[in-house]
Design a protein around this motif. Sequence first.
Motif, short mmCIF file in Angstrom:
data_model
loop_
_atom_site.label_atom_id
_atom_site.label_comp_id
_atom_site.label_asym_id
_atom_site.label_seq_id
_atom_site.Cartn_x
_atom_site.Cartn_y
_atom_site.Cartn_z
N ARG A 148 0.97 5.52 9.80
CA ARG A 148 1.53 6.87 9.85
C ARG A 148 1.97 7.22 11.27
O ARG A 148 3.03 7.81 11.48
N PRO A 194 -4.11 2.81 7.64
CA PRO A 194 -3.06 3.75 7.25
C PRO A 194 -2.72 4.77 8.34
O PRO A 194 -1.56 5.14 8.51
N ARG A 246 0.86 -1.19 0.00
CA ARG A 246 0.00 0.00 0.00
C ARG A 246 0.89 1.24 0.00
O ARG A 246 2.05 1.17 0.40
N ARG A 247 0.35 2.37 -0.40
CA ARG A 247 1.11 3.61 -0.51
C ARG A 247 0.72 4.57 0.60
O ARG A 247 -0.45 4.70 0.94
N LEU A 248 1.72 5.23 1.16
CA LEU A 248 1.53 6.22 2.21
C LEU A 248 2.42 7.41 1.89
O LEU A 248 3.58 7.23 1.52
N TRP A 294 4.13 0.18 1.91
CA TRP A 294 4.17 -0.58 3.15
C TRP A 294 3.42 -1.89 3.04
O TRP A 294 2.48 -2.02 2.28
#
Length: 130
Positions: A94, A90, A9-11, A20
């Motif tokens: 974070r 998410p 997944r993108r953060l 991640w």
Amino acid sequence: MPRHPRKPRRLVADGRAYLWTLRHSHRMLDSGRSADCRETLTLYPQPAGTGGPLRIVFAGGPGRYVPGGFPLGSGDVGYVRGGSLNLHEPGAVRALLDAASARGWQPGEERRAVEVDGWPLLEAAAAARG
């Protein structure tokens, strides 16, 4: 269509992108039961090659829970009497990234993977999640 569970997944945090993943692992006993459960959250700074990954590891132990699913959800980690996070969220990822950065981890400083114990980060991350 649901997302593939193994796809990173993108953060984006503070102007920097990360991919991640979350993995659950354990050792199987001769009895067929699992032991030594752990959740490993890995953040990969992007673009590739701009820093080594950060692995945040939550290993089971006294006063802690790292379930593999039922009756608690996959990705849940926490203290029996304290903070907890769902590592599939998410916002939790974070918060852990922010806590690791506050303790000195900086993307791009290392070219190899850095592994940290997630338990010292959990309370600060859970408090940030409110």
